[in-house]
Design a protein around this motif. Structure first.
Motif, PDB file in Angstrom:
ATOM      1  N   GLU A  29       0.845  -1.216   0.000  1.00 11.30           N
ATOM      2  CA  GLU A  29       0.000   0.000   0.000  1.00 11.30           C
ATOM      3  C   GLU A  29       0.873   1.255   0.000  1.00 11.30           C
ATOM      4  OE1 GLU A  29      -3.555   0.132   0.828  1.00 11.30           O
ATOM      5  OE2 GLU A  29      -4.015  -1.881   1.551  1.00 11.30           O
ATOM      6  N   ARG A  49      -6.029 -14.998  -1.604  1.00 14.84           N
ATOM      7  CA  ARG A  49      -6.531 -14.444  -2.858  1.00 14.84           C
ATOM      8  C   ARG A  49      -7.299 -13.134  -2.643  1.00 14.84           C
ATOM      9  NH1 ARG A  49     -10.670 -18.056  -5.640  1.00 14.84           N
ATOM     10  NH2 ARG A  49      -9.181 -19.656  -5.070  1.00 14.84           N
ATOM     11  N   TYR A  50      -8.039 -13.055  -1.545  1.00 18.11           N
ATOM     12  CA  TYR A  50      -8.825 -11.846  -1.253  1.00 18.11           C
ATOM     13  C   TYR A  50      -7.887 -10.647  -1.077  1.00 18.11           C
ATOM     14  CZ  TYR A  50     -12.309  -8.940   1.130  1.00 18.11           C
ATOM     15  OH  TYR A  50     -13.161  -7.927   1.484  1.00 18.11           O
ATOM     16  N   ASP A  53      -6.290  -9.844  -4.537  1.00 22.32           N
ATOM     17  CA  ASP A  53      -7.233  -9.181  -5.453  1.00 22.32           C
ATOM     18  C   ASP A  53      -7.462  -7.725  -5.049  1.00 22.32           C
ATOM     19  OD1 ASP A  53      -7.428 -11.425  -6.985  1.00 22.32           O
ATOM     20  OD2 ASP A  53      -9.349 -12.108  -6.168  1.00 22.32           O
ATOM     21  N   ALA A  54      -7.543  -7.465  -3.734  1.00 24.58           N
ATOM     22  CA  ALA A  54      -7.761  -6.083  -3.265  1.00 24.58           C
ATOM     23  C   ALA A  54      -6.574  -5.203  -3.670  1.00 24.58           C
ATOM     24  CB  ALA A  54      -7.952  -6.072  -1.747  1.00 24.58           C
ATOM     25  N   LYS A  56      -4.529  -5.795  -6.188  1.00 29.64           N
ATOM     26  CA  LYS A  56      -4.556  -5.688  -7.665  1.00 29.64           C
ATOM     27  C   LYS A  56      -5.434  -4.520  -8.084  1.00 29.64           C
ATOM     28  CE  LYS A  56      -3.972 -10.409  -9.355  1.00 29.64           C
ATOM     29  NZ  LYS A  56      -4.714 -11.592  -9.801  1.00 29.64           N
ATOM     30  N   ARG A  57      -6.577  -4.398  -7.418  1.00 30.29           N
ATOM     31  CA  ARG A  57      -7.509  -3.319  -7.770  1.00 30.29           C
ATOM     32  C   ARG A  57      -6.873  -1.946  -7.522  1.00 30.29           C
ATOM     33  NH1 ARG A  57     -11.318  -7.009  -5.786  1.00 30.29           N
ATOM     34  NH2 ARG A  57     -11.242  -6.100  -3.701  1.00 30.29           N
ATOM     35  N   LYS A  58      -5.909  -1.890  -6.597  1.00 27.59           N
ATOM     36  CA  LYS A  58      -5.254  -0.603  -6.295  1.00 27.59           C
ATOM     37  C   LYS A  58      -4.042  -0.360  -7.196  1.00 27.59           C
ATOM     38  CE  LYS A  58      -6.748  -0.584  -1.502  1.00 27.59           C
ATOM     39  NZ  LYS A  58      -6.345  -0.675  -0.095  1.00 27.59           N
ATOM     40  N   GLY A  59      -3.686  -1.339  -8.035  1.00 21.81           N
ATOM     41  CA  GLY A  59      -2.584  -1.114  -8.972  1.00 21.81           C
ATOM     42  C   GLY A  59      -1.367  -1.997  -8.776  1.00 21.81           C
TER      43      GLY A  59
END
Ligand code: 0CH
Ligand code: SF4
Length: 321
Positions: A29, A49-50, A53-54, A56-59
């Motif tokens: 982060e 994975r959760y 994935d979180a 990944k969504r932030k870049g």
């Protein structure tokens, strides 16, 4: 009155995120804030994975090997499990910005192995073949300087003389406390002069989560470990429950993974989470049981945890003027 059958849930504490996992996620982060996306992350930052994935969504862009990242001045984060020495060396050669999210308790094992090697000792690593932490710890020393030992049988099969004086052992941090005690006892019986840590290198979080499961399991007919199949510490929790006599002990990533036939007719259910599993998934799983049972939740606490690891220096906010 509810027409649902009653279910007593014993919720283990401590469970879920450890200090090393919190730090590793915070590192990604903070790198996203400092450098902007994309931030490359070598291997799943933690085995969930959760979480992946979180991020990944932030870049964050997850890769398995460094050569999947382009050359140049982009940040690449090494996962909590640690990496072989060749990895930061390759990152430097390619002008990548290497950011190390290895848990400090894994780095401590790396340094122990290095010290033994400098003192001329052959290092035996107790761990699971192919696990990224094992690859990283073995990769601290030159080829052949570390031998992997997985079981008591492996100790018996070691082609070394009983009087081998310059021997040492280190361990993976997320092993079974009980299995490891057996392997260490076998090593000490065969090589009385072997050097090693006081007990082993299993970390406080692994120890505490296994302890909590041992406390609740004898009272439970079933136990759910929230965690991923590739999470070593989570798998060990499931084994502890199984060995303590839980009729059904399962590793579950999400509520949709639960096989409700297996979990029918329970009176008492234990719930815990591996060190890489977020609390929101524990809540999701308890909610899923609450849809089918009239649940009461009791927390069973066997230890207090207050461990905190600061971010790597390069990612800390500058001190206030
Ligand atoms: O338990 P393992 O090592 O598979 O890893 P995880 O599930 O990502 O949990 C965090 C521990 C990381 C290194 O000790
Ligand atoms: Fe560190 Fe232990 Fe957490 Fe692994 S499980 S990241 S060694 S605190």
């Amino acid at each position: 009155m509810s027409d649902k059958p009653p279910l007593r849930i014993l919720l283990c504490a401590p469970r879920g995120f450890c200090a090393g996992v919190v730090r590793a996620i915070d590192v990604v982060e903070a790198a996203l804030v400092r450098f902007g996306p994309p931030v490359y992350v070598r291997h799943e930052i933690v085995h969930n994975r959760y979480v992946v994935d979180a991020l990944k969504r932030k870049g964050a862009v997850f890769i398995e090997e460094l050569d999947e990242a382009p050359d140049g001045d982009r940040p690449v984060v090494f996962s909590a499990h640690g990496v072989a020495k060749s990895v930061p060396a390759a990152a430097k050669a390619r002008n990548l910005i290497a950011i190390d999210a290895t848990c400090p308790l894994v780095t401590k094992v790396h340094r122990e192995a290095e010290i033994h090697h400098k003192r001329g000792r052959l290092v035996l690593l107790i761990g699971h073949a192919g696990h990224p932490e094992v690859i990283g710890t073995m990769g601290q020393l030159p080829e052949g300087a570390v031998l992997l030992v997985e079981t008591v049988a492996d100790v018996a099969a070691l082609a070394l003389p009983a009087d081998a004086a310059e021997l040492a052992y280190v361990t993976q941090t997320t092993l079974s406390i009980d299995d490891t005690a057996d392997v260490v006892a076998a090593l000490k019986a065969r090589f009385p002069l072997i050097h090693g840590p006081h007990k082993e290198d299993i970390c406080y979080a692994t120890t505490n989560r296994q302890e909590a499961v041992k406390r609740v399991a004898p009272e439970c007919d079933g136990l759910v470990v929230v965690g991923a199949p590739n999470s070593s510490n989570s798998q060990r929790l499931r084994e502890v429950a199984e060995r303590a006599g839980c009729r059904v002990a399962r590793l579950v990533q999400r509520a949709t993974d639960i096989d409700w036939d297996e979990f029918s007719g329970l009176a008492t259910l234990g719930v815990t989470a591996g060190a890489s599993a977020p609390e929101i998934l524990v809540e999701e799983i308890i909610d899923a049981f609450a849809e089918r049972y009239a649940v009461t939740v009791e927390t069973v606490s066997t230890a207090d945890e207050s461990v905190f690891f600061p971010l790597p220096r390069e990612l800390r906010a500058p001190a206030a003027e």
